[in-house]
Design a protein around this motif. Structure first.
Motif, PDB file in Angstrom:
ATOM      1  N   PHE A   1       0.894  -1.178  -0.032  1.00  0.00           N
ATOM      2  CA  PHE A   1       0.072  -0.203  -0.159  1.00  0.00           C
ATOM      3  C   PHE A   1       0.954   1.292  -0.050  1.00  0.00           C
ATOM      4  O   PHE A   1       1.945   1.318   0.547  1.00  0.00           O
ATOM      5  CB  PHE A   1      -0.937   0.177   1.174  1.00  0.00           C
ATOM      6  N   PRO A   2       0.521   2.392  -0.535  1.00  0.00           N
ATOM      7  CA  PRO A   2      -0.589   2.370  -1.351  1.00  0.00           C
ATOM      8  C   PRO A   2      -0.183   1.895  -2.942  1.00  0.00           C
ATOM      9  O   PRO A   2       0.889   2.020  -3.160  1.00  0.00           O
ATOM     10  CB  PRO A   2      -0.983   3.656  -1.424  1.00  0.00           C
ATOM     11  N   PHE A   3      -1.524   1.446  -3.705  1.00  0.00           N
ATOM     12  CA  PHE A   3      -0.734   1.124  -5.099  1.00  0.00           C
ATOM     13  C   PHE A   3      -2.047   1.443  -5.762  1.00  0.00           C
ATOM     14  O   PHE A   3      -3.129   1.593  -5.607  1.00  0.00           O
ATOM     15  CB  PHE A   3      -0.678  -0.675  -4.971  1.00  0.00           C
ATOM     16  N   THR A   4      -1.685   1.235  -7.113  1.00  0.00           N
ATOM     17  CA  THR A   4      -2.692   1.723  -8.068  1.00  0.00           C
ATOM     18  C   THR A   4      -3.054   0.419  -9.011  1.00  0.00           C
ATOM     19  O   THR A   4      -2.224  -0.350  -9.551  1.00  0.00           O
ATOM     20  CB  THR A   4      -2.040   2.581  -9.290  1.00  0.00           C
ATOM     21  N   PRO A   5      -4.333   0.080  -8.911  1.00  0.00           N
ATOM     22  CA  PRO A   5      -4.469  -1.297  -9.715  1.00  0.00           C
ATOM     23  C   PRO A   5      -4.624  -0.867 -11.121  1.00  0.00           C
ATOM     24  O   PRO A   5      -4.349   0.169 -11.532  1.00  0.00           O
ATOM     25  CB  PRO A   5      -5.949  -1.474  -9.011  1.00  0.00           C
ATOM     26  N   GLY A   6      -5.010  -1.993 -11.839  1.00  0.00           N
ATOM     27  CA  GLY A   6      -5.172  -1.908 -13.194  1.00  0.00           C
ATOM     28  C   GLY A   6      -4.099  -2.654 -14.028  1.00  0.00           C
ATOM     29  O   GLY A   6      -2.970  -2.348 -14.191  1.00  0.00           O
ATOM     30  N   LEU A   7      -4.430  -3.907 -14.701  1.00  0.00           N
ATOM     31  CA  LEU A   7      -3.799  -4.939 -15.074  1.00  0.00           C
ATOM     32  C   LEU A   7      -3.542  -4.538 -16.526  1.00  0.00           C
ATOM     33  O   LEU A   7      -2.757  -5.249 -17.164  1.00  0.00           O
ATOM     34  CB  LEU A   7      -4.377  -6.211 -14.636  1.00  0.00           C
ATOM     35  N   GLU A   8      -4.454  -3.941 -17.153  1.00  0.00           N
ATOM     36  CA  GLU A   8      -4.287  -3.709 -18.701  1.00  0.00           C
ATOM     37  C   GLU A   8      -4.505  -2.191 -18.960  1.00  0.00           C
ATOM     38  O   GLU A   8      -5.285  -1.350 -18.399  1.00  0.00           O
ATOM     39  CB  GLU A   8      -5.299  -4.327 -19.480  1.00  0.00           C
ATOM     40  N   ALA A   9      -3.621  -1.644 -19.902  1.00  0.00           N
ATOM     41  CA  ALA A   9      -3.690  -0.223 -20.285  1.00  0.00           C
ATOM     42  C   ALA A   9      -3.488   0.096 -21.759  1.00  0.00           C
ATOM     43  O   ALA A   9      -2.791  -0.969 -22.260  1.00  0.00           O
ATOM     44  CB  ALA A   9      -2.683   0.737 -19.392  1.00  0.00           C
ATOM     45  N   ALA A  10      -4.192   0.915 -22.314  1.00  0.00           N
ATOM     46  CA  ALA A  10      -3.754   1.380 -23.753  1.00  0.00           C
ATOM     47  C   ALA A  10      -3.523   2.904 -23.800  1.00  0.00           C
ATOM     48  O   ALA A  10      -4.281   3.555 -22.953  1.00  0.00           O
ATOM     49  CB  ALA A  10      -4.900   0.827 -24.578  1.00  0.00           C
ATOM     50  N   GLY A  11      -2.550   3.215 -24.531  1.00  0.00           N
ATOM     51  CA  GLY A  11      -2.355   4.755 -24.763  1.00  0.00           C
ATOM     52  C   GLY A  11      -1.329   4.860 -25.889  1.00  0.00           C
ATOM     53  O   GLY A  11      -1.429   4.265 -26.792  1.00  0.00           O
ATOM     54  N   GLU A  12      -0.804   6.045 -25.623  1.00  0.00           N
ATOM     55  CA  GLU A  12       0.409   6.209 -26.669  1.00  0.00           C
ATOM     56  C   GLU A  12       1.782   6.590 -25.847  1.00  0.00           C
ATOM     57  O   GLU A  12       1.621   7.111 -24.770  1.00  0.00           O
ATOM     58  CB  GLU A  12       0.066   7.484 -27.288  1.00  0.00           C
ATOM     59  N   ILE A  13       2.765   6.258 -26.473  1.00  0.00           N
ATOM     60  CA  ILE A  13       4.231   6.418 -25.781  1.00  0.00           C
ATOM     61  C   ILE A  13       4.544   8.088 -25.967  1.00  0.00           C
ATOM     62  O   ILE A  13       4.113   8.744 -26.946  1.00  0.00           O
ATOM     63  CB  ILE A  13       5.216   5.742 -26.807  1.00  0.00           C
ATOM     64  N   VAL A  14       4.913   8.550 -24.957  1.00  0.00           N
ATOM     65  CA  VAL A  14       5.267  10.021 -24.760  1.00  0.00           C
ATOM     66  C   VAL A  14       6.665  10.171 -24.536  1.00  0.00           C
ATOM     67  O   VAL A  14       7.241  11.238 -24.673  1.00  0.00           O
ATOM     68  CB  VAL A  14       4.267  10.809 -23.633  1.00  0.00           C
ATOM     69  N   GLU A  15       7.225   9.441 -24.236  1.00  0.00           N
ATOM     70  CA  GLU A  15       9.021   9.412 -23.849  1.00  0.00           C
ATOM     71  C   GLU A  15       9.520   8.156 -23.629  1.00  0.00           C
ATOM     72  O   GLU A  15       8.799   7.170 -23.448  1.00  0.00           O
ATOM     73  CB  GLU A  15       8.873  10.168 -22.408  1.00  0.00           C
ATOM     74  N   THR A  16      10.841   8.119 -24.224  1.00  0.00           N
ATOM     75  CA  THR A  16      11.380   6.854 -24.333  1.00  0.00           C
ATOM     76  C   THR A  16      12.878   6.989 -23.643  1.00  0.00           C
ATOM     77  O   THR A  16      13.357   8.159 -23.692  1.00  0.00           O
ATOM     78  CB  THR A  16      11.689   6.356 -25.621  1.00  0.00           C
ATOM     79  N   GLY A  17      13.345   6.037 -22.626  1.00  0.00           N
ATOM     80  CA  GLY A  17      14.523   5.889 -22.186  1.00  0.00           C
ATOM     81  C   GLY A  17      15.747   6.032 -23.311  1.00  0.00           C
ATOM     82  O   GLY A  17      15.612   5.915 -24.417  1.00  0.00           O
ATOM     83  N   SER A  18      16.986   6.564 -22.816  1.00  0.00           N
ATOM     84  CA  SER A  18      18.211   6.747 -23.467  1.00  0.00           C
ATOM     85  C   SER A  18      18.500   5.726 -24.238  1.00  0.00           C
ATOM     86  O   SER A  18      19.157   5.512 -25.163  1.00  0.00           O
ATOM     87  CB  SER A  18      19.290   7.571 -22.727  1.00  0.00           C
ATOM     88  N   ALA A  19      18.104   4.496 -23.682  1.00  0.00           N
ATOM     89  CA  ALA A  19      18.659   3.065 -24.322  1.00  0.00           C
ATOM     90  C   ALA A  19      17.659   2.517 -25.210  1.00  0.00           C
ATOM     91  O   ALA A  19      17.791   1.538 -25.663  1.00  0.00           O
ATOM     92  CB  ALA A  19      19.065   2.149 -23.159  1.00  0.00           C
ATOM     93  N   VAL A  20      16.655   2.942 -25.551  1.00  0.00           N
ATOM     94  CA  VAL A  20      15.604   2.538 -26.145  1.00  0.00           C
ATOM     95  C   VAL A  20      15.589   2.930 -27.703  1.00  0.00           C
ATOM     96  O   VAL A  20      15.945   3.826 -27.704  1.00  0.00           O
ATOM     97  CB  VAL A  20      14.124   3.014 -25.706  1.00  0.00           C
ATOM     98  N   ASP A  21      15.715   1.843 -28.586  1.00  0.00           N
ATOM     99  CA  ASP A  21      15.770   2.004 -30.032  1.00  0.00           C
ATOM    100  C   ASP A  21      14.686   1.598 -30.585  1.00  0.00           C
ATOM    101  O   ASP A  21      13.885   0.634 -30.263  1.00  0.00           O
ATOM    102  CB  ASP A  21      17.106   1.478 -30.370  1.00  0.00           C
ATOM    103  N   GLY A  22      14.056   2.218 -31.646  1.00  0.00           N
ATOM    104  CA  GLY A  22      13.038   1.844 -32.639  1.00  0.00           C
ATOM    105  C   GLY A  22      11.826   2.263 -32.034  1.00  0.00           C
ATOM    106  O   GLY A  22      10.707   1.807 -32.848  1.00  0.00           O
TER     107      GLY A  22
END
Length: 131
Positions: free
Chosen positions: A57-78
């Motif tokens: 606790f506290p936690f945020t439930p929700g086992l499925e989500a859909a949306g759009e990528i808004v940011e990527t980490g420096s090691a993420v390609d493609g």
């Protein structure tokens, strides 16, 4: 950011909408702006404390989500901001405005899929059996 939080085991009435810190982004992760989240039986088990995963606790439930990528980490390609994304979240977190997960743990949503609110609908119920 806003998130639905669980601070005690119980029925859905223990959930509250709260301000929460935006999760930090590590170099191998993507940040997804959530447009829709699944509401499943497993989510109710998690909130009730009877699911096999019991977050602290506290936690945020929700086992499925859909949306759009808004940011990527420096090691993420493609991957790039604006790509539509679907995610299955073993430990929850989907009932928030943003989620962060490993870049390898999301999948591309169908190109024709539109991120827009659905009209309200009635959930089917089990038939009543009289004796």
């Amino acid at each position: 950011m806003k998130a639905i939080r669980c601070r005690e085991w119980g029925a859905s009435d223990v959930l509250t909408l709260e301000e929460a810190e935006s999760p930090s982004l590590e170099r191998h992760q993507v940040r997804i702006r959530v447009h829709a989240a699944g509401v499943n039986f497993a989510d109710s088990l998690m909130v009730g404390g009877t699911y096999q995963v019991k977050p602290a606790f506290p936690f945020t439930p929700g086992l499925e989500a859909a949306g759009e990528i808004v940011e990527t980490g420096s090691a993420v390609d493609g991957l790039r901001a604006g790509q539509r994304a679907l995610a299955v979240l073993r430990n929850g977190g989907g009932y928030a405005e943003e989620i962060v997960l490993d870049a390898a743990r999301w999948c591309r949503s169908p190109m024709r899929w539109i991120l827009s609110p659905l009209p309200p609908f009635r959930l089917p119920t089990a038939p009543r059996i009289s004796r």
